[in-house]
Structure formats: C-alpha cells, structure tokens
Design an enzyme around this catalytic site. Structure first.
Site, PDB file in Angstrom:
ATOM      1  N   ASP A   1       0.768  -1.103   0.041  1.00  0.00           N
ATOM      2  CA  ASP A   1      -0.004  -0.162  -0.077  1.00  0.00           C
ATOM      3  C   ASP A   1       0.947   1.180   0.062  1.00  0.00           C
ATOM      4  OD1 ASP A   1      -1.771   1.946   0.617  1.00  0.00           O
ATOM      5  OD2 ASP A   1      -2.338   1.370   2.721  1.00  0.00           O
TER       6      ASP A   1
ATOM      7  N   LYS B   1       3.085  11.169  -3.496  1.00  0.00           N
ATOM      8  CA  LYS B   1       2.082  10.600  -4.315  1.00  0.00           C
ATOM      9  C   LYS B   1       1.352  11.661  -5.092  1.00  0.00           C
ATOM     10  CE  LYS B   1      -1.636   7.072  -3.476  1.00  0.00           C
ATOM     11  NZ  LYS B   1      -2.060   6.244  -2.609  1.00  0.00           N
TER      12      LYS B   1
ATOM     13  N   GLU C   1      -7.170   0.748  -4.404  1.00  0.00           N
ATOM     14  CA  GLU C   1      -7.126   0.690  -3.006  1.00  0.00           C
ATOM     15  C   GLU C   1      -8.529   0.100  -2.621  1.00  0.00           C
ATOM     16  OE1 GLU C   1      -5.815   4.533  -2.157  1.00  0.00           O
ATOM     17  OE2 GLU C   1      -3.793   4.128  -2.952  1.00  0.00           O
TER      18      GLU C   1
ATOM     19  N   ASP D   1     -12.333   5.962   2.805  1.00  0.00           N
ATOM     20  CA  ASP D   1     -11.054   5.954   3.108  1.00  0.00           C
ATOM     21  C   ASP D   1     -10.590   7.333   3.428  1.00  0.00           C
ATOM     22  OD1 ASP D   1      -8.404   5.731   3.141  1.00  0.00           O
ATOM     23  OD2 ASP D   1      -8.073   4.914   1.257  1.00  0.00           O
TER      24      ASP D   1
HETATM   25  P1  ADP Z   1      -2.747   7.554   3.772  1.00  0.00           P
HETATM   26  O1  ADP Z   1      -3.478   6.349   3.117  1.00  0.00           O
HETATM   27  O2  ADP Z   1      -3.125   8.974   3.434  1.00  0.00           O
HETATM   28  O3  ADP Z   1      -1.241   7.469   3.636  1.00  0.00           O
HETATM   29  P2  ADP Z   1      -3.195   6.482   6.409  1.00  0.00           P
HETATM   30  O4  ADP Z   1      -4.443   5.718   6.126  1.00  0.00           O
HETATM   31  O5  ADP Z   1      -2.135   5.868   6.859  1.00  0.00           O
HETATM   32  O6  ADP Z   1      -2.827   7.489   5.246  1.00  0.00           O
HETATM   33  O7  ADP Z   1      -3.809   7.579   7.512  1.00  0.00           O
HETATM   34  C1  ADP Z   1      -3.019   8.406   8.172  1.00  0.00           C
HETATM   35  C2  ADP Z   1      -3.782   9.384   9.089  1.00  0.00           C
HETATM   36  O8  ADP Z   1      -4.567   8.552  10.086  1.00  0.00           O
HETATM   37  C3  ADP Z   1      -2.742  10.324   9.930  1.00  0.00           C
HETATM   38  O9  ADP Z   1      -3.378  11.612   9.504  1.00  0.00           O
HETATM   39  C4  ADP Z   1      -2.750   9.702  11.317  1.00  0.00           C
HETATM   40  O10 ADP Z   1      -2.893  10.954  12.324  1.00  0.00           O
HETATM   41  C5  ADP Z   1      -4.289   9.175  11.422  1.00  0.00           C
HETATM   42  N1  ADP Z   1      -4.452   7.919  12.472  1.00  0.00           N
HETATM   43  C6  ADP Z   1      -3.792   7.127  12.703  1.00  0.00           C
HETATM   44  N2  ADP Z   1      -4.006   6.726  13.764  1.00  0.00           N
HETATM   45  C7  ADP Z   1      -5.109   7.221  14.285  1.00  0.00           C
HETATM   46  C8  ADP Z   1      -5.979   7.342  15.495  1.00  0.00           C
HETATM   47  N3  ADP Z   1      -5.721   6.132  16.215  1.00  0.00           N
HETATM   48  N4  ADP Z   1      -6.721   8.204  15.498  1.00  0.00           N
HETATM   49  C9  ADP Z   1      -6.968   9.256  14.739  1.00  0.00           C
HETATM   50  N5  ADP Z   1      -6.290   9.330  13.705  1.00  0.00           N
HETATM   51  C10 ADP Z   1      -5.322   8.581  13.380  1.00  0.00           C
HETATM   52 MG    MG Z   2      -4.270   4.948   2.382  1.00  0.00          MG
END
Ligand code: ADP
Ligand code: MG
Length: 630
Positions: free
Chosen positions: A25, A87, A186, A209
C-alpha cells in the site's frame, strides 16, 4: 475497473513451490507491506516492530539520508530536503501542478522538461524516483523478513488514478527492482481483505477511506466475482492533517500564542496534536503539552472539544458520500457493506457519523491502516501461483476513449477511457440528409474533440435502409469491448433492421508513451478543443438550417411569401452562408438568429397550413439537437 476471474493457463506451475509475494500500500502519508504466511495475512514490521512506514524521504548530499519514521521525525530540521506526500505529484506534468495540488514544503526545479523535479541536496528528484526509494525500503523490509527475494508484488493505487499516474507508479516499482504483478485499486483491495469478493451473492460496497491528507469514497459493485468501480468521489485535500491543524488552531487560540512563520514551532505543535488525536480515539480526554524554547503549553483537550473540532470535516466527507451515491445512481439502502479504510477512521466520531449516514454498522474489524496492504497481499499470493486452485484475477480498463465521428469531423465519445472491460454502450444517431439510405461509420480513439486529433480505428458502412427525411432515421450504434480488449462496433437501423458490424483491436499498435502523450495533449488542448468544437457545431448547424430552408423554399416559398419577405429570407440565408467561413462561432450564431427571426413568419404560415407531418423536422426552429454521422 474489474477484476475478472479468469484462470491463466500455465500460471499454476510447480505445485509445492511457494513463491515470495507481497502486497504494497503505497500511501500519501503512510505505506505498508504485507504478505501471506501459512495462509494468514500479516503486515510486516521493521526491526522496531513498527508496521506503518511514513511515506517520507529526506535527501542529503550522498542520496537518501533518512527514510520512513526517521525522516518524518526530523522534518522540522531540514524541511526542504524532506519530501512527503509525493504521491500527490506522481504522474502529473509540470503544468498540472497547481497551488492546490501542492501544499507541500519542497521546491520544484524550473526545467523545460514536462516532468516536475524536486530540488534536493541529492539533486533533482522526480516523484517516480522518490516513490521508488520508498518502495525499495519496503522491498528490503519484506525480503529481510521473508528471507528471500520477492517474486512479485501487487501495488495499490487510488481508484481515480488515471493511466499516466498508474504507469508512473509501475515505473517507480520497476525502478525499485520490483516485479509488479498488477496494480489494484485501493478500495478493491480493502474489499478483498474482508473477503467480500468470495461472498456468494452479488453486492454493492462503499469504501470510505480517510487517510492523512486525502479522502476517497468509492462505490464498488461485485457481480459474479467481478469488481466494478461504480463511482468515486472525495477530496484530495482533506484528512488527518486537517484534524491536526484544527487542534493546533484551538490550542493556539486558547493560549494566545503567536506562531507566525516559526516552522519549528509549527512542526512541534502539529506533532503534539497528532499524539493528542490518537489518544482521543480511545480516551475521553488527552493532555496537549509542549515545551518549545520559552514557550510551554499544557492543556487538556476533552473528547467533546475534539468532536466539535472535527464535526465540519466529517460533514464534508458525507457530502462526498452523497455525491458518490448520486453518481452511482444508488440510494443509501442499496449499499450492502461499508468498509472503513485509513488511519483517520479510527476517530470514533467518524465511525459513528458514517454508520449513521449509511444506516448500518460499518466494517472496522481489520485495522483500517492495514486493510489495503492485506488485500494487496492476498492478490499477490494468488498471482504468484501460490493458490493453484483459486481463480486468477485479471484487471483491465479501456486506456483511451472510444467514439464515433459525427458530421463535421467531431467525435462523439461512446465509451470513456478508464471504463472497465468488458463494457458495452449504445447510442442512437440519425441521418443528416433527406432520403439518406446509407451511413458511413468511422470509429476513433482518443481524448480530443476533433477526429483529426484522434486515432482512426476503422470504418464501415450501413447500407440499404429506407429513405426518410433527415433526422427521422434511428440508427443504434453499439460498442462492445470484451475481456481481451477486443472492440466490436455494430449498427442497426431500427426501422428496416439493416445491420452491420466491425471488429477492432483498439490498443493495437499504441505504445504506452503514445497513450501518455495523447492524454497529455487532450489536457493541454482542452480549451482550444472547446472553441474548435463550438465553431464546428455552429457550422454544422448553419449548414443544416440552410439545407432545410432551401428544401422548403423550393417547394412552397411562392405560396406563403411575398417578394419582399422572400428577399429578406434570402438575404439572411446569404449572411449565414457567409458567416460559416468565419472562424468565430459567435458570428455564425448571430447570423443564424437573424435567419430564424426573418423566417418566423414563413415557418408559422407553413405550420398553420398544417403541412405538418411530412415537413416535420424541417422548420428552422424545430430542429432537435441530434448527432448525425454523415
Ligand atoms: P494514507 O492512506 O493517506 O497514507 P493512512 O491511512 O495511514 O494514510 O492515515 C494516516 C492518518 O491517520 C494520519 O493523519 C494519522 O494521524 C491518522 N491516524 C492514525 N491512527 C489514528 C488514530 N488512532 N486516531 C486518529 N487518527 C489516526
Ligand atoms: Mg491509504
């Protein structure tokens, strides 16, 4: 995009040999790599036990100076060499990049190349190279953990990624030394992780998402084991970062702190906001405390305060959900499953709101930040041939739009690019001239409005239907693309039942680079195309009006008009003919309007005389706007 379950002969070779495969991912904020071990999906951790790999690279003179968590944590020390959210740039040309797609710290090099380059101490880097560095780190992690070289990987991309963005992602993987079995959307990967592809019944799935900086909602339809993306919506500038910012704004306002242009302080505040936010997904309150130089802040953030800070953001995501449903022409109650993806869906208020919106429980059993990587790993395992009994998954879309030439050298798109195959679309056309008994059909491919800017795929004729007045014949043209990308175009005239068809292989002879440049062209030339199309449409309009008028006048001008009236119409007709040679659509339009005006009296007298039926479609003001191939 469909995942067609077709078994590939020869794929399931040596029965006992287990090939090392992984799902990646490649996220805007965070990336992950997962694999299937003894039938179980697992996300691979680094030596610290961390599975989440921040998509951040910091460059130094000698190349990559830090990557992942280390690079993210040092961002405030070296902001311009620390590249995050790359990205957002992948597959875009320098012209595509606007203020809104930026929002990034780094500097872009000014070059004449159309591919944007980021200035770093290690030299200018393209988004493909930065992504390749991230993928290389994930590859190393996987190979260390699995104890061998990866045979192949599945990399996920957003459902809305176009060909160029997909190609660029593939190139990045190639550059990282990875063999890409396939790119998978995704949301599709997330649905697969939940096993929804193995459900007995067909179903409709919404994948919500909410990541770090982007929000995507996709509606998928699963039919006979094939996933189709019905619609996508979202906001490329909405995510967890906004929550962090909202917390910082609140704290700063509470304490009357001046942040100004202090990037270091800003970073420290945001880092603490993230900690607080994460804590609040399991606690009723959290402590916001920082010490930065002279400044010290210690503040309790209650869940109630937090919820009020995120309320608007959540409402905005629901707007996109409504939008996606509308596009897919579905009602909320037609959604069978709602899959929650992305770290930000851990916020309890987000889950509650989405659940309330769709009026059902949402799927959250699988870790929302791991679910996409897990789905990708399941796919990779199948594609590696590790599950010889299972069906193979193929994935394809139409790379360039398919259409037909209409009168005046214009293209009418029948199947837009990125449509899932197999696909079938039909459209009705009509004849352009009275008494027409044949029609030439010209099938073209491309994104541009004019035939001469597109690629000709083939021509065929439909002959021998009954002569009728212009605009009366109904010819149904059907485009069908089968699972192998083979296009069949057929036409049938409704009245006589006369039909004809032609088979074409649309992608034949088109190299990827040509596809890319055709898409680029269509973007750069969009405005010019609109003008060209308008002009061409007006010319066709003028030609039609004059022909219809001539036909009518030849028949009964003397009966309905005196000399003076006739002269006025003839003059206006002449003005229309003259204006057709002009290069601006507006002058043709105004000449047509004059002609319409002066012939009003003629038209109404003819109507009153109820010549009616036979003359239908011939009066100047009763044209229906219809596409008419020559
Ligand atoms: P992307 O797909 O955009 O790369 P992710 O799906 O990994 O990102 O999401 C990242 C976001 O999720 C960040 O803003 C992070 O702070 C938030 N995040 C991760 N865990 C938590 C949580 N327990 N509570 C709130 N937000 C969270
Ligand atoms: Mg993602």
């Amino acid at each position: 995009m469909a995942l067609l379950q077709i078994s590939e002969p020869g794929q399931s070779t040596a029965p006992h040999q287990h090939r090392l495969a992984a799902g990646i991912d490649l996220g805007t904020t965070n990336s992950l790599v997962a694999t299937i071990k003894s039938g179980l999906a697992s996300v691979l951790p680094d030596d610290q036990g961390e599975v989440i790999f921040p998509s951040v690279v910091r460059y130094g003179k000698d190349g990559v100076a830090a990557i992942g968590k280390a690079a993210r944590d040092q961002a405030s020390e070296d902001p311009y060499n620390t590249i995050s959210s790359v990205k957002r740039l992948i597959g875009l040309s320098a012209e595509d990049i606007t203020e809104s797609s930026a929002g990034m710290m780094f500097k872009l090099e000014k070059t004449d190349s159309s591919v944007p380059r980021i200035a770093t101490d290690a030299g200018a880097k393209t988004a493909i190279e930065v992504s390749a560095d991230i993928l290389r780190a994930l590859r190393t992690r996987a190979e260390l953990s699995l104890g061998g070289e990866l045979t192949g990987v599945v990399v996920t991309v957003p459902a809305y990624f176009d060909d160029t963005q997909r190609q660029a992602t593939k190139d990045a993987a190639k550059l990282a030394g990875l063999n890409v079995y396939r790119l998978v959307n995704e949301p599709t990967a997330a649905a697969i992780a939940y096993g929804l592809d193995r459900a007995d019944a067909d179903s409709t799935i919404a994948v919500y998402d909410l990541g770090g900086g982007t929000f995507d909602i996709s509606i998928l339809k699963l039919e006979k084991g094939v996933f189709e993306v019905l619609s996508t919506a979202g906001d490329t500038a909405l995510g967890g970062d906004d929550i962090d910012n909202a917390i910082v704004d609140w704290v700063v306002a509470q304490h009357g702190v001046e942040v100004g242009g202090n990037a270091g302080l800003q970073r420290t505040l945001l880092d603490q906001a993230r900690v607080v936010k994460h804590a609040l997904s399991t606690n009723d309150q959290a402590q916001f405390s920082i010490q930065h130089g002279e400044l010290s802040i210690n503040s309790t953030v209650s869940l109630e305060t937090f919820n009020s800070l995120v309320a608007e953001l959540i409402q905005n995501t629901l707007k996109s959900c409504r939008n996606a449903l509308r596009q897919a022409k579905l009602k909320k109650n037609q959604i069978d499953n709602v899959v929650m993806v992305g770290g930000s869906t851990r916020v309890p208020a987000v889950r509650a709101a989405v659940s309330e919106f769709f009026e059902r429980e949402v799927l959250t059993d699988i870790n929302p930040d791991e679910v996409v990587a897990i789905g990708a790993a399941l796919q990779a395992d199948v594609l590696a041939g590790n599950k010889p009994d299972s069906d193979m998954l193929l994935l394809d879309v139409i790379p360039l739009s398919l259409g037909i030439e209409t009168h005046g050298g214009l293209v009418e798109q029948i199947i837009p690019r990125n449509t899932t195959i197999p696909a079938a679309r039909a459209q009705e056309f009509t004849t352009y001239k009275d008494g027409q008994t044949a029609m030439a059909l010209h099938v073209v491919q491309g994104e541009r409005d004019l035939v001469r800017d597109c690629r000709s795929l083939g021509r065929f004729e439909l002959r021998g239907f009954n002569p009728v007045v212009a605009g009366q014949a109904r010819i149904q043209v059907t485009f069908q693309v089968d699972a192998d990308g083979l296009l069949t175009v057929s036409a049938v005239e409704r009245d006589s039942g006369v039909q004809a068809e032609v088979q074409i292989k649309p992608s034949y002879g088109l190299r990827d680079s040509e596809i890319e440049s055709m898409i680029r062209d269509s973007m750069t030339n969009a405005q010019q195309d609109v003008a060209a199309r308008m002009l061409q449409e007006q010319r066709v309009e003028a030609e039609r009006a004059v022909e219809a008028l001539d036909a009518a006048m030849a028949k009964d001008a003397d009966e309905f008009l005196d000399e003076n009236e006739k002269q006025k119409i003839v003059d206006a007709r002449e003005a229309v003919v003259q204006s057709s040679t002009a290069t601006d659509a507006d002058s043709i339009k105004s000449a047509l309007r004059v002609l319409e005006k002066v012939s009003e009296v003629y038209v109404s007298r003819r109507m009153n005389a109820s010549i009616g039926e036979a003359m239908k479609g011939k009066t100047i003001d009763s044209y229906e706007k219809q596409d008419s191939p020559t």
